[in-house]
Design a protein around this motif. Sequence first.
Motif, PDB file in Angstrom:
ATOM      1  N   PHE A  70     -52.751  -3.217 -41.378  1.00 48.91           N
ATOM      2  CA  PHE A  70     -51.905  -2.810 -42.584  1.00 48.91           C
ATOM      3  C   PHE A  70     -50.744  -2.621 -42.533  1.00 48.91           C
ATOM      4  O   PHE A  70     -49.879  -2.670 -43.422  1.00 48.91           O
ATOM      5  CB  PHE A  70     -52.868  -1.540 -43.303  1.00 48.91           C
ATOM      6  CG  PHE A  70     -54.235  -1.742 -43.449  1.00 48.91           C
ATOM      7  CD1 PHE A  70     -54.509  -2.866 -44.285  1.00 48.91           C
ATOM      8  CD2 PHE A  70     -55.085  -0.692 -43.593  1.00 48.91           C
ATOM      9  CE1 PHE A  70     -55.797  -2.985 -44.651  1.00 48.91           C
ATOM     10  CE2 PHE A  70     -56.460  -0.876 -44.136  1.00 48.91           C
ATOM     11  CZ  PHE A  70     -56.944  -2.128 -44.417  1.00 48.91           C
ATOM     12  N   LYS A  71     -50.410  -2.318 -41.270  1.00 51.77           N
ATOM     13  CA  LYS A  71     -48.776  -2.180 -40.977  1.00 51.77           C
ATOM     14  C   LYS A  71     -48.153  -3.503 -40.526  1.00 51.77           C
ATOM     15  O   LYS A  71     -46.692  -3.295 -40.253  1.00 51.77           O
ATOM     16  CB  LYS A  71     -48.713  -1.160 -40.177  1.00 51.77           C
ATOM     17  CG  LYS A  71     -49.126   0.316 -40.783  1.00 51.77           C
ATOM     18  CD  LYS A  71     -48.825   1.695 -39.779  1.00 51.77           C
ATOM     19  CE  LYS A  71     -49.252   2.839 -40.352  1.00 51.77           C
ATOM     20  NZ  LYS A  71     -49.162   4.105 -39.462  1.00 51.77           N
TER      21      LYS A  71
ATOM     22  N   ARG B  17     -40.518  -5.416 -49.236  1.00 51.93           N
ATOM     23  CA  ARG B  17     -39.913  -5.756 -47.989  1.00 51.93           C
ATOM     24  C   ARG B  17     -39.834  -7.354 -47.671  1.00 51.93           C
ATOM     25  O   ARG B  17     -40.351  -7.980 -48.668  1.00 51.93           O
ATOM     26  CB  ARG B  17     -40.796  -5.307 -46.866  1.00 51.93           C
ATOM     27  CG  ARG B  17     -41.003  -3.535 -46.745  1.00 51.93           C
ATOM     28  CD  ARG B  17     -41.984  -3.513 -45.826  1.00 51.93           C
ATOM     29  NE  ARG B  17     -42.253  -2.100 -45.795  1.00 51.93           N
ATOM     30  CZ  ARG B  17     -43.233  -1.273 -46.760  1.00 51.93           C
ATOM     31  NH1 ARG B  17     -43.539  -2.150 -47.675  1.00 51.93           N
ATOM     32  NH2 ARG B  17     -43.205   0.022 -46.473  1.00 51.93           N
TER      33      ARG B  17
ATOM     34  N   ARG C 255     -57.522   5.547 -51.204  1.00 53.43           N
ATOM     35  CA  ARG C 255     -56.420   4.694 -50.772  1.00 53.43           C
ATOM     36  C   ARG C 255     -55.647   4.147 -51.808  1.00 53.43           C
ATOM     37  O   ARG C 255     -56.690   3.869 -53.111  1.00 53.43           O
ATOM     38  CB  ARG C 255     -56.829   3.390 -49.963  1.00 53.43           C
ATOM     39  CG  ARG C 255     -57.092   4.072 -48.470  1.00 53.43           C
ATOM     40  CD  ARG C 255     -57.485   3.017 -47.439  1.00 53.43           C
ATOM     41  NE  ARG C 255     -57.986   3.292 -46.346  1.00 53.43           N
ATOM     42  CZ  ARG C 255     -59.320   4.072 -45.912  1.00 53.43           C
ATOM     43  NH1 ARG C 255     -60.230   3.948 -46.873  1.00 53.43           N
ATOM     44  NH2 ARG C 255     -59.197   4.333 -44.537  1.00 53.43           N
TER      45      ARG C 255
ATOM     46  N   ASN D 170     -46.905  -7.553 -40.405  1.00 55.52           N
ATOM     47  CA  ASN D 170     -46.307  -8.393 -41.524  1.00 55.52           C
ATOM     48  C   ASN D 170     -45.783  -7.689 -42.406  1.00 55.52           C
ATOM     49  O   ASN D 170     -45.917  -8.075 -43.985  1.00 55.52           O
ATOM     50  CB  ASN D 170     -47.700  -9.131 -42.099  1.00 55.52           C
ATOM     51  CG  ASN D 170     -47.276 -10.328 -43.012  1.00 55.52           C
ATOM     52  OD1 ASN D 170     -46.356 -11.079 -42.698  1.00 55.52           O
ATOM     53  ND2 ASN D 170     -48.182 -10.987 -43.850  1.00 55.52           N
ATOM     54  N   ASN D 171     -44.774  -6.842 -42.238  1.00 61.33           N
ATOM     55  CA  ASN D 171     -44.256  -5.995 -43.321  1.00 61.33           C
ATOM     56  C   ASN D 171     -45.012  -5.403 -44.315  1.00 61.33           C
ATOM     57  O   ASN D 171     -44.727  -5.165 -45.610  1.00 61.33           O
ATOM     58  CB  ASN D 171     -43.105  -6.996 -43.873  1.00 61.33           C
ATOM     59  CG  ASN D 171     -41.675  -6.901 -43.153  1.00 61.33           C
ATOM     60  OD1 ASN D 171     -41.527  -6.027 -42.022  1.00 61.33           O
ATOM     61  ND2 ASN D 171     -40.930  -7.776 -43.445  1.00 61.33           N
ATOM     62  N   ARG D 172     -46.222  -5.048 -43.883  1.00 64.69           N
ATOM     63  CA  ARG D 172     -47.297  -4.480 -44.778  1.00 64.69           C
ATOM     64  C   ARG D 172     -47.779  -5.406 -45.661  1.00 64.69           C
ATOM     65  O   ARG D 172     -48.575  -5.048 -46.514  1.00 64.69           O
ATOM     66  CB  ARG D 172     -46.646  -3.325 -45.450  1.00 64.69           C
ATOM     67  CG  ARG D 172     -46.575  -1.988 -44.527  1.00 64.69           C
ATOM     68  CD  ARG D 172     -46.347  -0.692 -45.047  1.00 64.69           C
ATOM     69  NE  ARG D 172     -46.425   0.532 -43.902  1.00 64.69           N
ATOM     70  CZ  ARG D 172     -47.446   1.236 -43.985  1.00 64.69           C
ATOM     71  NH1 ARG D 172     -48.779   0.825 -44.476  1.00 64.69           N
ATOM     72  NH2 ARG D 172     -47.256   2.205 -43.154  1.00 64.69           N
ATOM     73  N   TYR D 173     -47.585  -6.591 -45.823  1.00 61.69           N
ATOM     74  CA  TYR D 173     -48.275  -7.685 -46.726  1.00 61.69           C
ATOM     75  C   TYR D 173     -49.654  -7.748 -46.214  1.00 61.69           C
ATOM     76  O   TYR D 173     -49.720  -7.936 -45.111  1.00 61.69           O
ATOM     77  CB  TYR D 173     -47.254  -8.933 -46.794  1.00 61.69           C
ATOM     78  CG  TYR D 173     -46.060  -8.872 -47.529  1.00 61.69           C
ATOM     79  CD1 TYR D 173     -46.269  -8.665 -49.037  1.00 61.69           C
ATOM     80  CD2 TYR D 173     -44.873  -8.595 -46.826  1.00 61.69           C
ATOM     81  CE1 TYR D 173     -45.186  -8.660 -49.663  1.00 61.69           C
ATOM     82  CE2 TYR D 173     -43.771  -8.362 -47.894  1.00 61.69           C
ATOM     83  CZ  TYR D 173     -43.651  -8.395 -49.213  1.00 61.69           C
ATOM     84  OH  TYR D 173     -42.711  -8.465 -50.166  1.00 61.69           O
ATOM     85  N   LEU D 174     -50.347  -8.096 -47.467  1.00 60.24           N
ATOM     86  CA  LEU D 174     -51.798  -8.256 -47.054  1.00 60.24           C
ATOM     87  C   LEU D 174     -52.159  -9.730 -47.406  1.00 60.24           C
ATOM     88  O   LEU D 174     -53.336 -10.018 -47.825  1.00 60.24           O
ATOM     89  CB  LEU D 174     -52.760  -7.316 -47.877  1.00 60.24           C
ATOM     90  CG  LEU D 174     -52.548  -5.822 -47.719  1.00 60.24           C
ATOM     91  CD1 LEU D 174     -53.054  -4.963 -48.500  1.00 60.24           C
ATOM     92  CD2 LEU D 174     -52.845  -5.472 -46.106  1.00 60.24           C
TER      93      LEU D 174
ATOM     94  N   ALA E 200     -48.490  -3.222 -50.737  1.00 61.51           N
ATOM     95  CA  ALA E 200     -49.042  -2.557 -49.442  1.00 61.51           C
ATOM     96  C   ALA E 200     -50.137  -1.682 -49.744  1.00 61.51           C
ATOM     97  O   ALA E 200     -50.305  -1.027 -50.746  1.00 61.51           O
ATOM     98  CB  ALA E 200     -47.681  -1.980 -48.748  1.00 61.51           C
TER      99      ALA E 200
ATOM    100  N   ASN F 250     -44.760  -3.858 -52.819  1.00 61.58           N
ATOM    101  CA  ASN F 250     -44.121  -3.922 -51.436  1.00 61.58           C
ATOM    102  C   ASN F 250     -42.688  -5.039 -51.692  1.00 61.58           C
ATOM    103  O   ASN F 250     -42.964  -5.985 -52.105  1.00 61.58           O
ATOM    104  CB  ASN F 250     -45.125  -4.665 -50.491  1.00 61.58           C
ATOM    105  CG  ASN F 250     -44.619  -5.077 -49.118  1.00 61.58           C
ATOM    106  OD1 ASN F 250     -43.401  -4.694 -48.762  1.00 61.58           O
ATOM    107  ND2 ASN F 250     -45.341  -5.345 -48.301  1.00 61.58           N
TER     108      ASN F 250
ATOM    109  N   ARG G  93     -51.779   1.863 -48.953  1.00 59.32           N
ATOM    110  CA  ARG G  93     -51.406   3.321 -48.575  1.00 59.32           C
ATOM    111  C   ARG G  93     -52.410   4.452 -48.562  1.00 59.32           C
ATOM    112  O   ARG G  93     -53.497   4.083 -49.383  1.00 59.32           O
ATOM    113  CB  ARG G  93     -50.376   3.980 -49.537  1.00 59.32           C
ATOM    114  CG  ARG G  93     -49.224   3.301 -49.281  1.00 59.32           C
ATOM    115  CD  ARG G  93     -48.192   3.444 -48.176  1.00 59.32           C
ATOM    116  NE  ARG G  93     -47.057   3.208 -48.008  1.00 59.32           N
ATOM    117  CZ  ARG G  93     -46.321   3.094 -46.953  1.00 59.32           C
ATOM    118  NH1 ARG G  93     -46.738   3.548 -46.005  1.00 59.32           N
ATOM    119  NH2 ARG G  93     -44.862   2.407 -46.977  1.00 59.32           N
TER     120      ARG G  93
END
Length: 437
Positions: free
Chosen positions: A102-103, A84, A77, A105-109, A69, A82, A71
């Motif tokens: 960024f927040k 989650r 940054r 999809n459970n913070r996945y990119l 994730a 991650n 931050r």
Amino acid sequence: MRRKPSVAKNKKEIWYKLDLSAIVYPTLQRKDFSSVYRLSVLMKEEIDPLLLQKALDITLPRFPTYKVAIRKGVFWRYLEPNNRPGPFVMPDIKNPCMPMPFKANNRYLVRVYYYGRRISLEAHHCLGDGTGGMCVLQTLTAVYLGLKGHNVTPSGFVLNIDDAADPEELEDAYMRYANARVRPPRPSEKTYRVHGTKEPFYTLNIIDGIMSVKEIMAVAGKYNATLTEYLNSVLLYALLQKQEHDFHIKLRPVKIAMPVNLRRFFPSKTLRNFITMVYPSIDPRLGDYTFEEIVTQVHNYMRYYINEKFLRGDITTNAATQRNPVIRVVPLFIKDFVVRTFYTKVQDKNSSAGLTNMGAMKVPADMKEHIERFDIYMGQPFSSRTNCAIISFEDTLTVNFASSIAESDVERLFFKKLVQDGIHVKIESNRDNKIIK
């Protein structure tokens, strides 16, 4: 009994600084724009989504810089592990490369889609470039095939999921090679920009041209050019024609932003970003150019600029700001403002279109029989223009255009030139009731 510390808690101690290219991408993030690219593989059998999800769960931990994730700190940054649930495979959508908050999809990119025989991976560019993404996609595909009973021997882009990540896969390779003794200046002249009707929010127009590698190589050979040089020339030719037909007070240079894979020149196993941009161009203010003259100019430009010496200088110029001790302690919100302003006012106006060539895809021998072709999309352009991405597998080459404007003049002129040169092109598109003539 003494309780062992949780894996999640241990992994939180591991974090990754954004690499030199990745620093820019989050800065450009908007509600209607993310720097997201897509890689797809078209299989020869229908995709089983349950097995694909199982394969993704097995594969992603092998890529620690993708299972993260993003931050925000005070000055920079960074990426943190991650743990989650997810990411979860999803049925494909009509408009790919949608913005990636960024927040969400459970913070996945990363996102993985399936449709029919196709598996698609979308990744935020702050994680890595197309080479890193292709390693994830091909390894995922190999694991999926393994679950179906087709064992694949790891090689090339397919990594062994039982191996720990090599530290070199996780490095910011730019900083290792940014050691030239001069920092070449950046070009800053405004270029021709395509003006079109902006599509509604979340709309990405896709036009794919599918053709024979042998045919296009034969045509490029007649112009004494490589495949990449030839296709760059065709895109420049289309853009020049488009500018000539448009209303204009004065002509401007036509320039293409083309990523160069630095791994070709500087040994590195990094799965993060390791590219730089070159800008083949034609200036119509100097006079009318025949297509043959365009090819010659592009050919000479590539020979002059795409070499270890010039590229090392370019890396060094890019790294100078990050190494500056004053800039390092400037708060992040100020850095964001400066970078965003520079990109919007200067960098984004320095090219008329984008073109990337992933080259000829190699896969393990025992995986080849299950694959029909690959596709790559540069994703939504930051401003009104078209992006072009090229990839080939065996004798199938695909040219994938992605744009957020309704008009398809550049794409039509591009494929028209290929057909005029004797290349047979099959067109596919997600556009409704719009035909490329």
